[in-house]
Enzyme design. Structure first.
Site, PDB file in Angstrom:
ATOM      1  N   LYS A 195       0.821  -1.220   0.000  1.00 26.39           N
ATOM      2  CA  LYS A 195       0.000   0.000   0.000  1.00 26.39           C
ATOM      3  C   LYS A 195       0.850   1.263   0.000  1.00 26.39           C
ATOM      4  CE  LYS A 195      -4.164  -2.176   1.639  1.00 26.39           C
ATOM      5  NZ  LYS A 195      -3.672  -3.554   1.836  1.00 26.39           N
TER       6      LYS A 195
HETATM    7  C1  LIG Z   1      -4.299  -4.656   1.208  1.00 26.65           C
HETATM    8  C2  LIG Z   1      -3.544  -5.922   1.028  1.00 26.65           C
HETATM    9  C3  LIG Z   1      -3.939  -6.906   0.088  1.00 26.65           C
HETATM   10  C4  LIG Z   1      -5.214  -6.783  -0.730  1.00 26.65           C
HETATM   11  O1  LIG Z   1      -5.097  -5.795  -1.735  1.00 26.65           O
HETATM   12  P1  LIG Z   1      -6.406  -5.220  -2.452  1.00 26.65           P
HETATM   13  O2  LIG Z   1      -5.937  -4.110  -3.303  1.00 26.65           O
HETATM   14  O3  LIG Z   1      -7.320  -4.769  -1.337  1.00 26.65           O
HETATM   15  O4  LIG Z   1      -6.993  -6.346  -3.238  1.00 26.65           O
HETATM   16  C5  LIG Z   1      -3.139  -8.027  -0.076  1.00 26.65           C
HETATM   17  N1  LIG Z   1      -2.019  -8.197   0.656  1.00 26.65           N
HETATM   18  C6  LIG Z   1      -1.608  -7.291   1.562  1.00 26.65           C
HETATM   19  C7  LIG Z   1      -0.387  -7.558   2.350  1.00 26.65           C
HETATM   20  C8  LIG Z   1      -2.352  -6.115   1.784  1.00 26.65           C
HETATM   21  O5  LIG Z   1      -1.938  -5.236   2.700  1.00 26.65           O
END
Ligand SMILES: *Cc1c(COP(=O)(O)O)cnc(C)c1O
Length: 468
Positions: free
Chosen positions: A112
């Site tokens: 993120k």
């Molecule tokens: C947020 C997250 C996801 C999921 O990603 P999306 O964009 O919500 O599908 C997968 N793995 C990790 C480690 C995350 O922090």
């Protein structure tokens, strides 16, 4: 570039307005009016660019009219200079045609950061130009809160207050938030559950006089700018592995469908992406959809990959809009049915169109531990539980001979040390920039689960742009 709402009843907006708005006024999500495409020759010319320069080239058509090339280039350079690997999103080879794309070299060691680090700077840039400020409020069960705090810390036009449930996050998760001592950052340990935290945030937004007085805002996963920034690493990986002259495929551990939708967007921009494989844990609403064409809500159970423990994938609406040939009325009818009955089905033609690009796989906790152990034994690479769901999905749906498959490694294994240790007997250490996390000073405020107390705290937390 202008943006339209998936529900068809909000005005088309420019990039900077979409950035600050998040959700459209009609409840829909914003998408570019048309997908900006590049020819094979144009993609070929972008091969070999450093990450921040590629980011500028990929994102420029989306911000056109709101930011100049020079402004975007400066923001991208500053954003990715702060990452812990010079390649920003390096590829690691696991097998003949199987690769990991490491997306954990940002400050909070999960993917993120790749979008949020840019988003904080974009907010600051646009708000400063307008002479405005915002108060970002959010609730977290642990992970997204730290990425949002790192994105907003020390930004002149932003204050941020994040609520977490007291005593219910892991110590690493709490410390990643509470050891940020910047004057524009406040952490609240709420005496309640994560749902109580979310209810408090909803109540603040529903209190219209308070919302307007504070200029409340959010940086949640439906913000278009987050998708836009995530397109970049798919383009970087594809170009590095031979695109546009060779097709590639991606496997993505998926929760809210934002990350894998960015890969879909990269395909829309003309990159030869042969297949997208969605990895789920036991919360498998998406896996069931791609197999049956029916979306059916179910309860959420906790798993070893908590960032994928979702009931509804908020960004799925963007794909559904495309599958409806951008017919906003049809899309709105499906969403209304879902809200009313907890389910909807797409037509066989729409399901076929989805299945031409997407495949999916679900992995329960026991199998997740087995994949982590096997991968470490066979390759020496240690993966986190989310990445394990992506890797299993990749192996279940190979893209075909000569087509490299890239698994998005969405978190550093040290972010989920208990699961990794259970699987391998080895506890992964935190990377150097977080090694002293447990010695750092913490700052947080414990508050009762009471809207009056929360709003008073948020009001006092405004820095008004004054000195630290
Ligand atoms: C947020 C997250 C996801 C999921 O990603 P999306 O964009 O919500 O599908 C997968 N793995 C990790 C480690 C995350 O922090």
């Amino acid at each position: 570039m202008r943006y339209i709402s998936t529900r068809g009843h909000a005005p088309a907006l420019a990039f900077d307005d979409v950035l600050l708005a998040g959700l459209a006024r009609d409840g829909g999500l914003y998408l570019p009016e048309t997908w900006p495409t590049r020819s094979a020759e144009e993609w070929r010319r972008l091969r070999g660019l450093p990450y921040a320069e590629l980011a500028t080239e990929v994102m420029l058509p989306f911000v056109e009219g709101a930011l100049t090339r020079a402004e975007l280039a400066a923001l991208a350079a500053e954003t990715y200079a702060g990452f812990g690997h010079p390649a920003v999103a390096p590829l690691v080879q696991l097998d003949h045609d199987l690769w990991l794309m490491e997306l954990f070299h940002g400050p909070t060691i999960a993917f993120k950061d790749y979008a949020l680090q840019l988003l904080g700077r974009l907010f600051d840039h646009v708000l400063t130009r307008r002479g405005e400020r915002v108060m970002i409020v959010g609730a977290t069960s642990g992970d997204t809160g730290s990425a949002a705090i790192e994105a907003c810390r020390d930004r002149a036009a932003i204050d941020i207050v994040i609520l977490h449930p007291e005593g219910r996050t892991s110590e690493v998760q709490r410390r990643q938030m509470t050891t940020v001592l910047s004057s524009n950052v406040r952490n609240v340990a709420l005496q309640g559950s994560f749902d109580d935290c979310q209810d408090m945030v909803k109540a603040m937004f529903a209190d219209v006089p308070f919302r307007d007085e504070m200029h409340l805002s959010a940086v949640n996963s439906i913000n278009w700018a987050r998708i836009m920034a995530q397109i970049v690493y798919y383009a970087a990986a594809a170009l590095a592995l031979g695109a546009p002259d060779r097709p590639v495929a991606f496997a993505v551990p998926t929760g809210n469908f934002g990350n894998v939708f960015a890969a879909y967007a990269a395909r829309k921009m003309g990159l030869p992406i042969a297949k997208l494989v969605v990895g789920s844990n036991r919360n498998d609403i998406l896996d069931r959809f791609f197999k049956s064409g029916e979306m059916k809500m179910d309860g959420v159970v906790p798993s070893l990959s908590p960032s994928m423990d979702i009931q509804i994938s908020s960004n799925f609406e963007r794909l559904l809009f495309e599958l409806c040939d951008r017919d906003a009325d049809r899309l709105s009818a499906l969403m209304a049915e879902f809200r009313g009955t907890g389910r909807f089905s797409v037509t066989p033609a729409m399901h076929r169109a989805a299945a031409e690009i997407f495949a999916s796989h679900r992995l329960d906790d026991e199998a997740t531990l087995a994949v982590i152990a096997e991968t470490r034994a066979a390759t020496g690479q240690t993966i986190d539980p989310h990445t394990a769901c992506g890797l299993a999905a990749a192996r279940a749906h190979p893209a075909g001979p000569g087509i490299p498959m890239v698994v998005a490694a969405t978190a550093h294994p040290a972010k989920f040390p208990d699961a990794v240790e259970r699987a391998t007997g080895w506890r992964p250490p935190l990377p150097p920039h977080l090694a002293d996390l447990f010695e750092r000073e913490e700052r947080l405020t414990v508050l009762p689960n009471e809207i009056g107390a929360i709003e008073a705290f948020v009001r006092e937390s405004r820095t008004n742009g004054g000195p630290a």
